[in-house]
Write a protein that holds these residues in place. Structure first.
Motif, PDB file in Angstrom:
ATOM      1  N   UNK A   1       0.896  -1.204  -0.011  1.00  0.00           N
ATOM      2  CA  UNK A   1       0.140   0.115   0.001  1.00  0.00           C
ATOM      3  C   UNK A   1       0.855   1.160  -0.046  1.00  0.00           C
ATOM      4  N   UNK A   2       2.072   1.209   0.638  1.00  0.00           N
ATOM      5  CA  UNK A   2       2.747   2.425   0.825  1.00  0.00           C
ATOM      6  C   UNK A   2       3.474   2.632  -0.497  1.00  0.00           C
ATOM      7  N   UNK A   3       3.845   1.704  -1.418  1.00  0.00           N
ATOM      8  CA  UNK A   3       4.169   2.018  -2.861  1.00  0.00           C
ATOM      9  C   UNK A   3       2.920   2.545  -3.635  1.00  0.00           C
ATOM     10  N   UNK A   4       1.988   2.298  -3.446  1.00  0.00           N
ATOM     11  CA  UNK A   4       0.823   2.967  -4.347  1.00  0.00           C
ATOM     12  C   UNK A   4       0.811   4.420  -3.917  1.00  0.00           C
ATOM     13  N   UNK A   5       0.920   4.587  -2.627  1.00  0.00           N
ATOM     14  CA  UNK A   5       0.926   6.049  -2.242  1.00  0.00           C
ATOM     15  C   UNK A   5       2.080   6.905  -2.185  1.00  0.00           C
ATOM     16  N   UNK A   6       3.316   6.363  -2.768  1.00  0.00           N
ATOM     17  CA  UNK A   6       4.539   7.075  -2.934  1.00  0.00           C
ATOM     18  C   UNK A   6       4.488   8.195  -3.845  1.00  0.00           C
ATOM     19  N   UNK A   7       5.481   8.861  -4.043  1.00  0.00           N
ATOM     20  CA  UNK A   7       5.720  10.216  -4.460  1.00  0.00           C
ATOM     21  C   UNK A   7       5.568   9.892  -6.078  1.00  0.00           C
ATOM     22  N   UNK A   8       6.175   8.743  -6.524  1.00  0.00           N
ATOM     23  CA  UNK A   8       6.069   8.600  -8.065  1.00  0.00           C
ATOM     24  C   UNK A   8       4.756   8.266  -8.684  1.00  0.00           C
ATOM     25  N   UNK A   9       4.015   7.548  -7.726  1.00  0.00           N
ATOM     26  CA  UNK A   9       2.583   7.348  -8.191  1.00  0.00           C
ATOM     27  C   UNK A   9       1.838   8.540  -8.228  1.00  0.00           C
ATOM     28  N   UNK A  10       1.977   9.545  -7.124  1.00  0.00           N
ATOM     29  CA  UNK A  10       1.186  10.871  -7.194  1.00  0.00           C
ATOM     30  C   UNK A  10       1.639  11.570  -8.250  1.00  0.00           C
ATOM     31  N   UNK A  11       3.071  11.601  -8.525  1.00  0.00           N
ATOM     32  CA  UNK A  11       3.606  12.425  -9.538  1.00  0.00           C
ATOM     33  C   UNK A  11       2.937  11.939 -10.830  1.00  0.00           C
ATOM     34  N   UNK A  12       2.898  10.726 -11.201  1.00  0.00           N
ATOM     35  CA  UNK A  12       2.263  10.401 -12.672  1.00  0.00           C
ATOM     36  C   UNK A  12       0.739  10.574 -12.638  1.00  0.00           C
ATOM     37  N   UNK A  46      12.895  17.351 -11.908  1.00  0.00           N
ATOM     38  CA  UNK A  46      13.936  18.440 -11.475  1.00  0.00           C
ATOM     39  C   UNK A  46      13.518  19.168 -10.181  1.00  0.00           C
ATOM     40  N   UNK A  47      12.332  19.508 -10.097  1.00  0.00           N
ATOM     41  CA  UNK A  47      11.701  20.249  -8.929  1.00  0.00           C
ATOM     42  C   UNK A  47      11.867  19.217  -7.446  1.00  0.00           C
ATOM     43  N   UNK A  48      11.414  17.954  -7.809  1.00  0.00           N
ATOM     44  CA  UNK A  48      11.453  16.911  -6.814  1.00  0.00           C
ATOM     45  C   UNK A  48      12.681  16.867  -6.198  1.00  0.00           C
ATOM     46  N   UNK A  49      13.687  16.569  -7.051  1.00  0.00           N
ATOM     47  CA  UNK A  49      15.071  16.176  -6.683  1.00  0.00           C
ATOM     48  C   UNK A  49      15.946  17.580  -6.244  1.00  0.00           C
ATOM     49  N   UNK A  50      15.683  18.412  -6.800  1.00  0.00           N
ATOM     50  CA  UNK A  50      16.219  20.035  -6.531  1.00  0.00           C
ATOM     51  C   UNK A  50      17.641  19.905  -7.240  1.00  0.00           C
ATOM     52  N   UNK A  51      17.874  19.010  -8.310  1.00  0.00           N
ATOM     53  CA  UNK A  51      18.876  19.285  -9.260  1.00  0.00           C
ATOM     54  C   UNK A  51      18.490  18.612 -10.537  1.00  0.00           C
ATOM     55  N   UNK A  52      19.432  18.430 -11.434  1.00  0.00           N
ATOM     56  CA  UNK A  52      19.166  17.830 -12.749  1.00  0.00           C
ATOM     57  C   UNK A  52      20.363  17.101 -13.091  1.00  0.00           C
ATOM     58  N   UNK A  53      20.242  15.686 -13.368  1.00  0.00           N
ATOM     59  CA  UNK A  53      21.210  14.654 -13.827  1.00  0.00           C
ATOM     60  C   UNK A  53      20.532  13.790 -14.649  1.00  0.00           C
ATOM     61  N   UNK A  54      21.192  12.678 -15.130  1.00  0.00           N
ATOM     62  CA  UNK A  54      20.670  11.937 -15.921  1.00  0.00           C
ATOM     63  C   UNK A  54      19.572  11.076 -15.347  1.00  0.00           C
TER      64      UNK A  54
END
Length: 85
Positions: A1-12, A46-54
């Protein structure tokens, strides 16, 4: 359940809703939706990680692909529901 409510799920999910709203409100052609998704996905990553990389770029592209797939699924479901009447 925690993975469903993670930031990645919310982001997409947020990206999919935003793309669907842009598609409906701005009435832009379908060929520009993936470009908008990539720009928004990479910007959010980029906003989420406060940086830009590959890794940030790959995560942004992942968000974009999930968002595009979700918009297509929503569009298909609405068309399918409207066609049954």
């Amino acid at each position: 359940m925690e993975s469903i409510l993670s930031i990645e799920f919310t982001a997409y999910v947020a990206l999919a809703v935003l793309l669907y709203a842009i598609r409906q409100a701005a009435n832009i052609p379908n060929r520009y939706i993936p470009l908008a998704a990539v720009i928004l996905g990479v910007a959010f990553s980029a906003f989420e990680s406060h940086a830009f990389s590959f890794d940030v770029l790959v995560t942004g592209l992942k968000y974009a692909l999930y968002g595009i797939g979700s918009v297509a699924a929503i569009k298909y479901a609405i068309e399918k529901a409207g066609g049954d009447k």
